[in-house]
Design an enzyme around this catalytic site. Structure first.
Site, PDB file in Angstrom:
ATOM      1  N   TRP A   1       0.866  -1.191   0.000  1.00 33.42           N
ATOM      2  CA  TRP A   1       0.000   0.000   0.000  1.00 33.42           C
ATOM      3  C   TRP A   1       0.900   1.237   0.000  1.00 33.42           C
ATOM      4  O   TRP A   1       1.837   1.323   0.814  1.00 33.42           O
ATOM      5  CB  TRP A   1      -0.883  -0.049   1.249  1.00 33.42           C
TER       6      TRP A   1
ATOM      7  N   ASP B   1      -0.647  -5.481   9.476  1.00 29.85           N
ATOM      8  CA  ASP B   1      -1.637  -4.507   9.058  1.00 29.85           C
ATOM      9  C   ASP B   1      -2.893  -5.293   8.689  1.00 29.85           C
ATOM     10  O   ASP B   1      -2.901  -6.048   7.719  1.00 29.85           O
ATOM     11  CB  ASP B   1      -1.117  -3.713   7.847  1.00 29.85           C
TER      12      ASP B   1
ATOM     13  N   LYS C   1     -13.244  -0.856   6.088  1.00 30.86           N
ATOM     14  CA  LYS C   1     -13.812  -1.710   5.061  1.00 30.86           C
ATOM     15  C   LYS C   1     -14.812  -2.704   5.627  1.00 30.86           C
ATOM     16  O   LYS C   1     -15.931  -2.807   5.136  1.00 30.86           O
ATOM     17  CB  LYS C   1     -12.700  -2.459   4.316  1.00 30.86           C
TER      18      LYS C   1
HETATM   19  N1  PLA Z   1      -3.675  -0.597   5.294  1.00 29.14           N
HETATM   20  C1  PLA Z   1      -3.960  -1.020   4.058  1.00 29.14           C
HETATM   21  C2  PLA Z   1      -3.253  -2.215   3.536  1.00 29.14           C
HETATM   22  C3  PLA Z   1      -4.905  -0.348   3.282  1.00 29.14           C
HETATM   23  O1  PLA Z   1      -5.170  -0.781   2.057  1.00 29.14           O
HETATM   24  C4  PLA Z   1      -5.546   0.786   3.800  1.00 29.14           C
HETATM   25  C5  PLA Z   1      -6.549   1.557   2.996  1.00 29.14           C
HETATM   26  C6  PLA Z   1      -5.216   1.172   5.116  1.00 29.14           C
HETATM   27  C7  PLA Z   1      -4.276   0.461   5.829  1.00 29.14           C
HETATM   28  C8  PLA Z   1      -5.802   2.376   5.789  1.00 29.14           C
HETATM   29  O2  PLA Z   1      -7.143   2.386   5.922  1.00 29.14           O
HETATM   30  P1  PLA Z   1      -7.888   3.322   6.964  1.00 29.14           P
HETATM   31  O3  PLA Z   1      -6.909   4.285   7.520  1.00 29.14           O
HETATM   32  O4  PLA Z   1      -8.943   3.984   6.159  1.00 29.14           O
HETATM   33  O5  PLA Z   1      -8.418   2.391   7.978  1.00 29.14           O
HETATM   34  N2  PLA Z   1      -6.376   1.556   1.608  1.00 29.14           N
HETATM   35  C9  PLA Z   1      -7.380   2.111   0.694  1.00 29.14           C
HETATM   36  C10 PLA Z   1      -7.664   3.573   0.976  1.00 29.14           C
HETATM   37  C11 PLA Z   1      -8.693   1.370   0.825  1.00 29.14           C
HETATM   38  C12 PLA Z   1      -6.488   4.495   1.061  1.00 29.14           C
HETATM   39  O6  PLA Z   1      -5.545   4.389   0.270  1.00 29.14           O
HETATM   40  O7  PLA Z   1      -6.524   5.334   1.968  1.00 29.14           O
HETATM   41  C13 PLA Z   1      -6.848   1.908  -0.728  1.00 29.14           C
HETATM   42  O8  PLA Z   1      -7.573   2.239  -1.683  1.00 29.14           O
HETATM   43  O9  PLA Z   1      -5.736   1.382  -0.872  1.00 29.14           O
END
Ligand code: PLA
Length: 449
Positions: free
Chosen positions: A178, A259, A295
């Site tokens: 991510w 995570d 989510k």
């Molecule tokens: N960790 C991972 C692996 C994630 O994909 C995301 C969110 C988070 C943590 C953090 O989520 P939160 O802080 O909202 O609880 N990833 C998303 C959104 C869904 C983003 O990038 O913020 C994504 O589209 O990858």
């Protein structure tokens, strides 16, 4: 004029601001006022911030910004991982609406500050959810859980704690991962390195590369692991592979930092998706877990999450918690009450909990059926390439293998918005939009390869 109005006192500055405001509202005021301006005040182009350069949009959230600007009725946002219904609408779970109603109706509820560590009931229930109701670590009081600002905030608080109190400042993150991970941990004060994870040739796990890289990491290093539904690849280790990873990490005293942003979204089952974490907790060793309810409960904007630290003893856990409070207090003081109350209301009531698991399974199943539909649609079109990874990958995303140019083409010609690494949020797709996406992929592959 009174003397204090000629100097740059706070009174002067407030008055000047007021005069400027009134002057734009009514030009007559300007000529009637006698307040002295300092030489630079009010002259445009002289900002003390004029050196600030325009920052690029976020690689994930910026996709939504671009999508919102597109007037095309065909447009489709498959960027951010946010669940949509078959009708393409955001979903508030029924059980969440019910919990909110209960909270609103309860007149004894107040809006006082929560303690620095958050809502105690929420923390307890969150630990139970991720580690299991019968977890020995919980029973032995070896776990400390603090409420944080969703998954991101939990990772950040954990990172800052480690930078202050842990002997190894290096964290290994998977390649790819991510996009926010490297930024969160670097700004926490850790040094970020990567371990091999994904093999583009097989579109699967590079297990050998992963084992080699963790095997040559310095003893004690921190390792970030996606508990399930790896983002962006949708590729998870098997349970046997997890077991090998666990053995290797424990033998080298590598510290696991999980995570868990998608518990329940990978398999549709909350316990199945927590197995990797529970395996590491069962051996009695220590680990960090960042949990998000964005989510799996659809609470994206409520920012509900928790950081748990599993320690060797209850005494250590209590001291760790005391230090986590020192991280949180100057960062956001204490976490918000509403979202955590929703989660606690659902988790503590057996019927509501069951209702949640049914709604969660329905979301996971819809995503799985989108995989099948997209795969079938590409096969029906005879799109060149092996697309079986679409049905093999797990969780919210398909890592298509489409390159930057192909993605840009799909956005330009088909108004399909996705991250430039070729990641598609399957949760944003519906039976109605699958054909459009399949057409776009087919055109991109045949015309842009
Ligand atoms: N960790 C991972 C692996 C994630 O994909 C995301 C969110 C988070 C943590 C953090 O989520 P939160 O802080 O909202 O609880 N990833 C998303 C959104 C869904 C983003 O990038 O913020 C994504 O589209 O990858």
């Amino acid at each position: 004029m009174r003397p204090e109005m000629t100097s740059s006192s706070p009174t002067d500055r407030r008055l000047n601001a007021l005069v400027r405001h009134l002057a734009t509202a009514s030009p007559v005021m300007e000529s009637q006022t006698t307040v002295t301006f300092s030489p630079t005040a009010g002259s445009p182009g002289n900002s003390v911030f004029s050196h600030v350069v325009q920052a690029p949009e976020d690689p994930i959230l910026g996709v939504t910004v671009a999508y919102n600007k597109d007037p095309s009725p065909l447009k489709l946002n498959l960027g951010v991982g946010a669940y949509r219904t078959e009708e393409g609408k955001p979903l508030v779970l029924n059980v969440v609406r019910k919990a909110e109603q209960m909270l609103v109706n309860d007149r004894s509820r107040v809006k006082e500050y929560l303690p620095i560590v958050g809502l105690a009931e929420f923390n307890k229930l969150s630990a139970k959810l991720i580690f299991g109701a019968d977890s020995p670590a919980i029973r032995e009081n070896r776990v400390t859980t603090v409420q944080c600002l969703s998954g991101t905030g939990s990772l950040r608080v954990g990172g800052e704690f480690l930078a202050r109190h842990y002997h190894q400042r290096t964290i290994y993150i998977p390649q790819p991962t991510w996009g926010n991970h490297p930024k969160i941990f670097t700004l926490s004060g850790l040094s970020v390195k990567t371990y091999r994870y994904y093999d583009p040739a097989t579109r699967g796990l590079n297990f050998q590369g992963l084992m080699e890289d963790l095997g040559s990491a310095p003893s004690g290093a921190i390792v970030l692991l996606h508990a399930c539904a790896h983002n962006p690849t949708g590729v998870d280790p098997t349970l046997q592979q997890w077991e090998q990873i666990r053995q290797l990490m424990r033998s080298k005293a590598l510290l696991p930092f999980f995570d868990s942003a998608y518990q329940g979204f990978a398999s549709g089952n909350l316990d199945t998706d927590a197995q990797s974490i529970r395996m590491f907790v069962a051996d009695g060793g220590e680990c960090f877990v960042a949990q998000s309810y964005a989510k799996n409960m659809g609470l994206y904007g409520e920012r509900v999450g928790a950081l748990s630290v599993v320690c060797r003893t209850a005494d250590v856990a209590s001291r760790v918690e005391s230090q986590l409070k020192l991280v949180t207090r100057p960062m956001f003081s204490n976490p918000p009450i509403h979202g955590a109350s929703i989660v606690a209301t659902i988790l503590k009531d057996r019927n509501m909990y069951n209702e949640w698991t049914i709604e969660l399974k329905a979301m996971a199943d819809r995503i799985i059926s989108m995989r099948k539909e997209l795969f079938d649609a590409l096969r029906a079109r005879g799109t060149p390439g092996d697309w079986s990874h679409i049905i093999k990958q797990i969780g919210m995303f398909t890592f298509t293998g489409l390159n930057k140019e192909q993605v840009a083409f799909m956005t330009r010609e088909y108004h399909i918005y996705m991250t430039s690494d070729g990641r598609i949020s399957m949760a944003g797709l519906s039976s109605k939009t699958v054909p459009h996406l399949a057409d776009a992929i087919h055109a991109a592959v045949t015309r842009m390869s």
